[in-house]
Design a protein around this motif. Structure first.
Motif, mmCIF file in Angstrom:
data_model
loop_
_atom_site.group_PDB
_atom_site.id
_atom_site.type_symbol
_atom_site.label_atom_id
_atom_site.label_comp_id
_atom_site.label_asym_id
_atom_site.label_seq_id
_atom_site.Cartn_x
_atom_site.Cartn_y
_atom_site.Cartn_z
ATOM 1 N N TYR A 1 0.918 -1.329 0.078
ATOM 2 C CA TYR A 1 0.201 0.074 -0.126
ATOM 3 C C TYR A 1 0.815 1.214 -0.223
ATOM 4 C CZ TYR A 1 -3.165 -3.939 1.065
ATOM 5 O OH TYR A 1 -3.925 -5.218 0.791
ATOM 6 N N ASN B 1 -1.505 -3.876 5.908
ATOM 7 C CA ASN B 1 -2.595 -4.513 5.769
ATOM 8 C C ASN B 1 -3.971 -3.641 4.779
ATOM 9 O OD1 ASN B 1 -5.752 -5.281 6.972
ATOM 10 N ND2 ASN B 1 -4.465 -6.638 7.530
ATOM 11 N N ALA B 2 -4.660 -4.179 4.286
ATOM 12 C CA ALA B 2 -5.897 -3.819 3.555
ATOM 13 C C ALA B 2 -6.582 -2.732 4.303
ATOM 14 C CB ALA B 2 -6.535 -4.589 2.749
ATOM 15 N N ALA B 3 -6.609 -3.075 5.404
ATOM 16 C CA ALA B 3 -7.478 -2.242 6.429
ATOM 17 C C ALA B 3 -6.587 -1.136 6.961
ATOM 18 C CB ALA B 3 -8.218 -3.109 7.720
ATOM 19 N N TYR B 4 -5.337 -1.077 6.612
ATOM 20 C CA TYR B 4 -4.340 -0.017 7.137
ATOM 21 C C TYR B 4 -4.046 0.148 8.794
ATOM 22 C CZ TYR B 4 -5.133 2.105 2.577
ATOM 23 O OH TYR B 4 -5.371 2.411 1.027
ATOM 24 N N SER B 5 -4.933 0.111 9.326
ATOM 25 C CA SER B 5 -4.454 0.334 10.771
ATOM 26 C C SER B 5 -3.925 -0.857 11.731
ATOM 27 C CB SER B 5 -5.550 1.112 11.827
ATOM 28 O OG SER B 5 -6.524 -0.031 11.775
#
Ligand code: THU
Length: 131
Positions: free
Chosen positions: A21, A45-49
Motif C-alpha cells: 500500500y 494490511n488492506a485495512a491499514y490500521s
C-alpha cells in the motif's frame, strides 16, 4: 557491538517487507543483551490500521521468544535518509529498553549512520514508572 553487521541484518530484514500500500519498505534488526539478533520488517494490511512497523515486528518476535533485554536496534528504509521510529514504536521500546543505554541506529546506507538513545528520541515518555 558490531554496528555494521546490525545494519546489514536490518537490510536483510527489509527484503521481507510487505508494503503493497505504501511501497515504503522498512527493515529492523534488534540486538539482545544475550547477543542474538531478531529481524523485523513492516507488515501492512488492506485495512491499514493493523499495519505493524519493522521495529515492533522485531521486538514482538524477540519478546515472544522469551527475550526482554535489548542493547540496540538498527532501522533502515529505501531512501538515503535517516528513518526514525514512529511514536508507537518508541512507546513499545520504552516498555522494554533502558532510556539511556538502548542504542537506536538510524542508517542512511550501510556505512552512514547515526546513533541516538530513546531518551533523545522520546523525552518525557509515559512508562511503567508513571503508574
Ligand atoms: N514504518 C516502519 O516500519 N517503521 C518506521 O519507523 C516508520 C514507518 C512503516 C509503516 C508502514 O508500513 C510504512 O512504513 C509507511 O508508513
Amino acid at each position: 557491538m558490531d554496528v555494521l553487521n546490525l545494519i546489514e541484518e536490518a537490510y536483510e530484514a527489509k527484503k521481507m517487507s510487505y508494503a503493497p500500500y505504501s511501497d515504503f519498505h522498512v527493515g529492523a534488526a534488534l540486538l539482545t543483551q544475550s547477543g542474538k539478533i531478531y529481524r523485523g520488517c513492516n507488515i501492512e494490511n488492506a485495512a491499514y490500521s493493523p499495519t505493524n512497523c519493522a521495529e515492533r515486528t522485531a521486538i514482538f518476535k524477540a519478546v515472544s521468544e522469551g527475550e526482554k533485554e535489548f542493547k540496540a536496534i538498527a532501522v533502515v528504509g529505501d531512501k538515503e535518509e535517516y528513518l526514525t521510529p514512529c511514536g508507537v514504536c518508541r512507546q513499545v521500546m520504552m516498555e522494554f529498553c533502558d532510556e539511556k543505554a538502548f542504542q537506536i541506529v538510524l542508517a542512511k546506507n550501510k556505512t552512514d549512520y547515526r546513533i541516538c538513545t530513546l531518551q533523545e528520541l522520546f523525552p518525557g515518555a509515559f512508562s511503567a514508572k508513571n503508574l
